[in-house]
Design a protein around this motif. Structure first.
Motif, PDB file in Angstrom:
ATOM      1  N   ASP A  62       0.761  10.340   3.351  1.00 47.85           N
ATOM      2  CA  ASP A  62      -0.499   9.825   3.885  1.00 47.85           C
ATOM      3  C   ASP A  62      -1.439   9.383   2.772  1.00 47.85           C
ATOM      4  OD1 ASP A  62      -0.738  12.144   6.704  1.00 47.85           O
ATOM      5  OD2 ASP A  62       0.308  10.217   6.474  1.00 47.85           O
ATOM      6  N   SER A  63      -1.373  10.081   1.640  1.00 42.78           N
ATOM      7  CA  SER A  63      -2.296   9.801   0.540  1.00 42.78           C
ATOM      8  C   SER A  63      -2.061   8.449  -0.116  1.00 42.78           C
ATOM      9  CB  SER A  63      -2.197  10.907  -0.514  1.00 42.78           C
ATOM     10  OG  SER A  63      -0.873  10.996  -1.004  1.00 42.78           O
ATOM     11  N   VAL A  64      -0.897   7.838   0.108  1.00 49.17           N
ATOM     12  CA  VAL A  64      -0.600   6.562  -0.548  1.00 49.17           C
ATOM     13  C   VAL A  64      -0.363   5.430   0.448  1.00 49.17           C
ATOM     14  CG1 VAL A  64       0.429   7.820  -2.481  1.00 49.17           C
ATOM     15  CG2 VAL A  64       1.923   6.838  -0.715  1.00 49.17           C
ATOM     16  N   LYS A  65      -0.339   5.735   1.734  1.00 49.33           N
ATOM     17  CA  LYS A  65      -0.104   4.688   2.744  1.00 49.33           C
ATOM     18  C   LYS A  65      -1.121   3.575   2.614  1.00 49.33           C
ATOM     19  CE  LYS A  65       2.109   7.072   6.549  1.00 49.33           C
ATOM     20  NZ  LYS A  65       1.903   7.798   7.810  1.00 49.33           N
ATOM     21  N   GLY A  66      -0.621   2.358   2.661  1.00 53.59           N
ATOM     22  CA  GLY A  66      -1.492   1.194   2.547  1.00 53.59           C
ATOM     23  C   GLY A  66      -1.784   0.782   1.120  1.00 53.59           C
ATOM     24  N   ARG A  67      -1.445   1.635   0.164  1.00 49.89           N
ATOM     25  CA  ARG A  67      -1.687   1.314  -1.248  1.00 49.89           C
ATOM     26  C   ARG A  67      -0.386   1.168  -2.039  1.00 49.89           C
ATOM     27  NH1 ARG A  67      -4.131   4.859  -4.485  1.00 49.89           N
ATOM     28  NH2 ARG A  67      -3.405   6.707  -3.354  1.00 49.89           N
ATOM     29  N   PHE A  68       0.623   1.965  -1.702  1.00 51.73           N
ATOM     30  CA  PHE A  68       1.901   1.941  -2.417  1.00 51.73           C
ATOM     31  C   PHE A  68       2.964   1.294  -1.530  1.00 51.73           C
ATOM     32  CE2 PHE A  68       1.272   5.891  -5.355  1.00 51.73           C
ATOM     33  CZ  PHE A  68       0.055   5.384  -5.769  1.00 51.73           C
ATOM     34  N   THR A  69       3.912   0.616  -2.183  1.00 55.15           N
ATOM     35  CA  THR A  69       5.031   0.009  -1.469  1.00 55.15           C
ATOM     36  C   THR A  69       6.326   0.307  -2.207  1.00 55.15           C
ATOM     37  OG1 THR A  69       3.614  -1.804  -0.690  1.00 55.15           O
ATOM     38  CG2 THR A  69       6.003  -2.119  -0.541  1.00 55.15           C
ATOM     39  N   ILE A  70       7.292   0.885  -1.509  1.00 54.99           N
ATOM     40  CA  ILE A  70       8.615   1.125  -2.083  1.00 54.99           C
ATOM     41  C   ILE A  70       9.537   0.005  -1.636  1.00 54.99           C
ATOM     42  CG2 ILE A  70       9.349   2.610  -0.157  1.00 54.99           C
ATOM     43  CD1 ILE A  70      10.908   4.290  -2.225  1.00 54.99           C
ATOM     44  N   SER A  71      10.373  -0.441  -2.563  1.00 51.69           N
ATOM     45  CA  SER A  71      11.295  -1.524  -2.243  1.00 51.69           C
ATOM     46  C   SER A  71      12.548  -1.375  -3.092  1.00 51.69           C
ATOM     47  CB  SER A  71      10.643  -2.891  -2.489  1.00 51.69           C
ATOM     48  OG  SER A  71      10.304  -3.032  -3.853  1.00 51.69           O
ATOM     49  N   ARG A  72      13.551  -2.219  -2.811  1.00 52.40           N
ATOM     50  CA  ARG A  72      14.772  -2.112  -3.603  1.00 52.40           C
ATOM     51  C   ARG A  72      15.391  -3.493  -3.831  1.00 52.40           C
ATOM     52  NH1 ARG A  72      15.578  -3.286   1.857  1.00 52.40           N
ATOM     53  NH2 ARG A  72      17.771  -3.216   2.451  1.00 52.40           N
ATOM     54  N   ASP A  73      16.244  -3.559  -4.824  1.00 54.82           N
ATOM     55  CA  ASP A  73      17.032  -4.747  -5.121  1.00 54.82           C
ATOM     56  C   ASP A  73      18.481  -4.302  -5.088  1.00 54.82           C
ATOM     57  OD1 ASP A  73      18.541  -6.775  -6.377  1.00 54.82           O
ATOM     58  OD2 ASP A  73      16.776  -7.462  -7.490  1.00 54.82           O
ATOM     59  N   ASN A  74      19.169  -4.636  -3.997  1.00 51.86           N
ATOM     60  CA  ASN A  74      20.552  -4.174  -3.830  1.00 51.86           C
ATOM     61  C   ASN A  74      21.455  -4.642  -4.964  1.00 51.86           C
ATOM     62  OD1 ASN A  74      19.735  -3.023  -1.482  1.00 51.86           O
ATOM     63  ND2 ASN A  74      20.729  -4.501  -0.141  1.00 51.86           N
ATOM     64  N   ALA A  75      21.297  -5.872  -5.350  1.00 53.00           N
ATOM     65  CA  ALA A  75      22.195  -6.454  -6.346  1.00 53.00           C
ATOM     66  C   ALA A  75      22.060  -5.772  -7.702  1.00 53.00           C
ATOM     67  CB  ALA A  75      21.917  -7.944  -6.476  1.00 53.00           C
ATOM     68  N   LYS A  76      20.842  -5.300  -7.993  1.00 51.61           N
ATOM     69  CA  LYS A  76      20.599  -4.692  -9.304  1.00 51.61           C
ATOM     70  C   LYS A  76      20.627  -3.169  -9.262  1.00 51.61           C
ATOM     71  CE  LYS A  76      17.747  -8.518 -11.004  1.00 51.61           C
ATOM     72  NZ  LYS A  76      16.420  -8.904 -11.540  1.00 51.61           N
ATOM     73  N   ASN A  77      20.812  -2.593  -8.082  1.00 53.54           N
ATOM     74  CA  ASN A  77      20.754  -1.124  -7.920  1.00 53.54           C
ATOM     75  C   ASN A  77      19.432  -0.572  -8.426  1.00 53.54           C
ATOM     76  OD1 ASN A  77      23.217  -0.997  -6.748  1.00 53.54           O
ATOM     77  ND2 ASN A  77      24.176   0.252  -8.327  1.00 53.54           N
TER      78      ASN A  77
END
Length: 116
Positions: A62-77
């Protein structure tokens, strides 16, 4: 051998942005939940964000919602944590982690300091 290696930490002013990266190797990415945790001085390690490789479902503290975003790049692991509108209370060592049934694998951690 499983390795998780974080990069991108540093010093940033309040209100600023920072992007963390985590390079994953030695594991089948599609089978794991990947996440970020943090530990501030004198405090316990806490959950920040996570995602399932397949489907890209995400969860946030809850403390980071709206401010932090997690994502990934499958090709680069690679797994990323984009941190915006940073606050002094975001200061901590940030850890990348991988979970099959429990959080089995951890990176070495990287310092993020939010200060003017």
């Amino acid at each position: 051998q499983v390795q998780l290696v974080e990069s991108g930490g540093g010093l940033v002013q309040p209100g600023g942005s920072l992007s963390l990266s985590c390079a994953a190797s030695g594991l089948t990415i599609s089978s794991y939940v990947l996440g970020w945790f943090r530990q501030a001085p004198g405090k316990e390690r806490e959950f920040v964000a996570s995602l399932i490789w397949l489907g890209g479902f995400t969860w946030y503290a809850d403390s980071v919602k709206g401010r932090f975003t997690i994502s990934r790049d499958n090709a680069k692991n690679m797994v990323y944590l984009q941190m915006n509108s940073l606050k002094p209370e975001d200061t901590a060592v940030y850890y990348c982690a991988a979970k099959l049934f429990t959080w089995d694998y951890w990176g070495q951690g990287i310092q993020v300091t939010v200060s003017s």
